[in-house]
Design a protein around this motif. Structure first.
Motif, PDB file in Angstrom:
ATOM      1  N   CYS A 208       0.903  -1.003  -0.223  1.00 15.67           N
ATOM      2  CA  CYS A 208       0.097   0.189   0.232  1.00 15.67           C
ATOM      3  C   CYS A 208       1.252   1.579  -0.073  1.00 15.67           C
ATOM      4  CB  CYS A 208      -1.119   0.099   1.502  1.00 15.67           C
ATOM      5  SG  CYS A 208      -2.248  -0.905   1.275  1.00 15.67           S
ATOM      6  N   THR A 209       0.471   2.039  -0.850  1.00 13.15           N
ATOM      7  CA  THR A 209       1.088   3.354  -0.390  1.00 13.15           C
ATOM      8  C   THR A 209       1.099   4.451   0.791  1.00 13.15           C
ATOM      9  OG1 THR A 209       0.608   3.974  -2.571  1.00 13.15           O
ATOM     10  CG2 THR A 209       1.789   5.494  -1.829  1.00 13.15           C
ATOM     11  N   SER A 210       2.025   4.816   1.071  1.00 11.19           N
ATOM     12  CA  SER A 210       1.822   5.765   2.557  1.00 11.19           C
ATOM     13  C   SER A 210       1.607   7.014   2.412  1.00 11.19           C
ATOM     14  CB  SER A 210       3.472   6.176   2.465  1.00 11.19           C
ATOM     15  OG  SER A 210       3.683   7.066   3.377  1.00 11.19           O
ATOM     16  N   PRO A 211       0.577   7.136   3.347  1.00  4.70           N
ATOM     17  CA  PRO A 211      -0.028   8.455   3.486  1.00  4.70           C
ATOM     18  C   PRO A 211       0.833   9.984   2.980  1.00  4.70           C
ATOM     19  CG  PRO A 211      -0.995   8.107   4.919  1.00  4.70           C
ATOM     20  CD  PRO A 211      -0.227   6.515   4.232  1.00  4.70           C
ATOM     21  N   TYR A 212       1.486   9.594   4.256  1.00  6.28           N
ATOM     22  CA  TYR A 212       2.972  10.580   4.173  1.00  6.28           C
ATOM     23  C   TYR A 212       3.330  11.331   2.226  1.00  6.28           C
ATOM     24  CZ  TYR A 212       7.553  12.848   4.837  1.00  6.28           C
ATOM     25  OH  TYR A 212       8.562  13.446   5.081  1.00  6.28           O
ATOM     26  N   ALA A 213       2.624  12.765   2.584  1.00  6.10           N
ATOM     27  CA  ALA A 213       2.857  13.343   1.432  1.00  6.10           C
ATOM     28  C   ALA A 213       4.042  13.146  -0.080  1.00  6.10           C
ATOM     29  CB  ALA A 213       2.110  14.594   1.016  1.00  6.10           C
ATOM     30  N   PRO A 214       5.110  12.876   0.721  1.00  6.25           N
ATOM     31  CA  PRO A 214       6.528  13.580  -0.365  1.00  6.25           C
ATOM     32  C   PRO A 214       6.455  11.803  -0.546  1.00  6.25           C
ATOM     33  CG  PRO A 214       7.187  14.348   1.053  1.00  6.25           C
ATOM     34  CD  PRO A 214       5.483  13.844   2.057  1.00  6.25           C
ATOM     35  N   THR A 215       5.903  10.879  -0.587  1.00  7.51           N
ATOM     36  CA  THR A 215       5.639   9.249  -0.526  1.00  7.51           C
ATOM     37  C   THR A 215       5.417   8.967  -1.491  1.00  7.51           C
ATOM     38  OG1 THR A 215       6.840   8.714   1.540  1.00  7.51           O
ATOM     39  CG2 THR A 215       6.178   6.981   0.152  1.00  7.51           C
ATOM     40  N   TRP A 216       3.409   9.502  -0.955  1.00 11.79           N
ATOM     41  CA  TRP A 216       2.839   9.229  -2.056  1.00 11.79           C
ATOM     42  C   TRP A 216       2.975   9.759  -3.241  1.00 11.79           C
ATOM     43  CZ3 TRP A 216      -2.769  11.388   0.172  1.00 11.79           C
ATOM     44  CH2 TRP A 216      -3.425  10.588  -0.537  1.00 11.79           C
ATOM     45  N   ILE A 217       3.144  11.279  -3.180  1.00 11.51           N
ATOM     46  CA  ILE A 217       3.922  11.812  -4.397  1.00 11.51           C
ATOM     47  C   ILE A 217       5.225  11.161  -5.509  1.00 11.51           C
ATOM     48  CG2 ILE A 217       4.774  14.046  -5.553  1.00 11.51           C
ATOM     49  CD1 ILE A 217       3.224  15.159  -3.048  1.00 11.51           C
ATOM     50  N   ALA A 218       5.813  10.384  -4.530  1.00 11.30           N
ATOM     51  CA  ALA A 218       7.096  10.218  -5.564  1.00 11.30           C
ATOM     52  C   ALA A 218       5.897   8.198  -6.384  1.00 11.30           C
ATOM     53  CB  ALA A 218       8.558  10.003  -4.824  1.00 11.30           C
ATOM     54  N   GLU A 219       5.478   8.068  -5.108  1.00  9.41           N
ATOM     55  CA  GLU A 219       5.275   6.603  -6.085  1.00  9.41           C
ATOM     56  C   GLU A 219       3.973   7.477  -7.107  1.00  9.41           C
ATOM     57  OE1 GLU A 219       3.536   3.009  -6.487  1.00  9.41           O
ATOM     58  OE2 GLU A 219       5.697   3.415  -5.589  1.00  9.41           O
ATOM     59  N   MET A 220       2.715   8.021  -7.174  1.00  7.77           N
ATOM     60  CA  MET A 220       1.931   8.346  -7.796  1.00  7.77           C
ATOM     61  C   MET A 220       2.683   8.586  -9.614  1.00  7.77           C
ATOM     62  SD  MET A 220      -0.576   7.002  -6.654  1.00  7.77           S
ATOM     63  CE  MET A 220      -2.106   7.098  -7.910  1.00  7.77           C
ATOM     64  N   VAL A 221       3.986   9.618  -9.270  1.00  6.74           N
ATOM     65  CA  VAL A 221       4.581  10.286 -10.205  1.00  6.74           C
ATOM     66  C   VAL A 221       4.925   9.012 -11.034  1.00  6.74           C
ATOM     67  CG1 VAL A 221       6.138  11.761 -11.355  1.00  6.74           C
ATOM     68  CG2 VAL A 221       4.684  12.181  -9.164  1.00  6.74           C
ATOM     69  N   SER A 222       5.777   8.386 -10.001  1.00  8.97           N
ATOM     70  CA  SER A 222       6.651   7.284 -10.729  1.00  8.97           C
ATOM     71  C   SER A 222       5.688   6.305 -11.581  1.00  8.97           C
ATOM     72  CB  SER A 222       7.343   6.617 -10.064  1.00  8.97           C
ATOM     73  OG  SER A 222       6.380   5.434  -9.069  1.00  8.97           O
ATOM     74  N   ARG A 223       4.193   5.887 -11.203  1.00 10.93           N
ATOM     75  CA  ARG A 223       3.686   5.350 -11.722  1.00 10.93           C
ATOM     76  C   ARG A 223       2.722   5.878 -12.961  1.00 10.93           C
ATOM     77  NH1 ARG A 223      -0.750   3.653  -7.870  1.00 10.93           N
ATOM     78  NH2 ARG A 223       0.520   2.474  -5.860  1.00 10.93           N
ATOM     79  N   GLN A 224       3.081   6.831 -13.390  1.00  9.13           N
ATOM     80  CA  GLN A 224       2.423   7.859 -14.486  1.00  9.13           C
ATOM     81  C   GLN A 224       3.191   7.518 -16.016  1.00  9.13           C
ATOM     82  OE1 GLN A 224       1.959  12.262 -13.188  1.00  9.13           O
ATOM     83  NE2 GLN A 224       0.149  11.705 -11.868  1.00  9.13           N
ATOM     84  N   THR A 225       4.841   8.148 -15.194  1.00  4.64           N
ATOM     85  CA  THR A 225       5.788   7.384 -16.625  1.00  4.64           C
ATOM     86  C   THR A 225       5.515   6.059 -16.306  1.00  4.64           C
ATOM     87  OG1 THR A 225       7.397   7.243 -14.638  1.00  4.64           O
ATOM     88  CG2 THR A 225       6.780   9.600 -15.375  1.00  4.64           C
ATOM     89  N   ARG A 226       5.250   5.393 -15.808  1.00 10.43           N
ATOM     90  CA  ARG A 226       5.813   3.624 -16.219  1.00 10.43           C
ATOM     91  C   ARG A 226       5.809   3.429 -17.813  1.00 10.43           C
ATOM     92  NH1 ARG A 226       4.244   1.281 -10.807  1.00 10.43           N
ATOM     93  NH2 ARG A 226       5.828   2.244  -9.299  1.00 10.43           N
TER      94      ARG A 226
END
Length: 226
Positions: A208-226
């Motif tokens: 699951c993705t952490s709700p901690y904003a920096p981690t959340w942002i990094a994970e979702m942005v990385s999915r956009q580029t996959r």
């Protein structure tokens, strides 16, 4: 539906929901501030069988029972509620799951959503304000035109750390959505999240993705580029 039929139908559904109550589910929900004991998959099955019935939804909501209110939100017609009616419902929805479903399943589909967003956003009640922030997060992601995103970041930076829990969660979601959806503001959103540290240590299950904003942002942005 006549009042007599409605009363009988409501009593029948309340009895059915009572038979589905599970003390173990109640114990888990209670840790999150909820007071219903019905498995939500089973609740959705009841709603699927009952089908859309706005009059019945009104009657179920009026019982004040949390499981009945969740069922009501699944079978209602969101566009039939007045702005005043939705405002009253939101202010009466004190358990987290009812609050979340009311905003997510009903208010977001209502023609009054934007007016209520603006009204709730600065409400002195943090639970009501959290609904305004939740609707703002929706706009940040889907229709940001007209929003002052820099001002939102200013508000988050100034107020999120000391906000009441439900309002803090909603503000954090808005922070993450700004960082995910708006590359020009991403570095600032991440910096705010890192500086405030809100939800940094939130227990997050594996995968699951952490709700901690920096981690959340990094994970979702990385999915956009996959």
């Amino acid at each position: 539906m006549s009042p007599a039929v409605s009363d009988a139908r409501v009593a029948e559904l309340l009895a059915e929901l009572a038979t589905l109550a599970d003390p173990k589910i109640l114990a888990v929900n209670a840790r999150h501030g909820d007071d219903h004991a019905v498995n939500l998959t089973q609740l959705r099955a009841v709603a699927k069988r009952v089908k859309t019935d706005h009059g019945l939804a009104d009657a179920l909501w009026a019982t004040g029972d949390t499981a009945a209110r969740l069922l009501a939100l699944l079978i209602c017609r969101p566009k039939q509620f007045s702005r005043e009616g939705l405002d009253a419902m939101l202010r009466d929805a004190r358990t987290p799951k009812v609050h979340d479903w009311l905003v997510g399943y009903v208010v977001k589909k209502s023609p009054h959503a934007e007016g209520l967003r603006q009204s709730w956003f600065n409400d002195p009640d943090p639970v009501v304000a959290s609904a305004g922030w939740a609707l703002t997060s929706e706009r940040v992601a889907k229709s940001p035109e007209g929003l002052d995103l820099d001002d939102l970041l200013d508000r988050i930076e100034a107020d999120m750390a000391d906000a009441a829990p439900r309002l803090q969660w909603a503000m954090n979601t808005c922070l993450a959505q700004i960082g995910i959806e708006h590359p020009s503001l991403r570095s600032r959103a991440v910096a705010i999240g890192e500086r405030l540290g809100v939800l940094k240590d939130y227990p997050t299950p594996p995968n699951c993705t952490s709700p901690y904003a920096p981690t959340w942002i990094a994970e979702m942005v990385s999915r956009q580029t996959r």
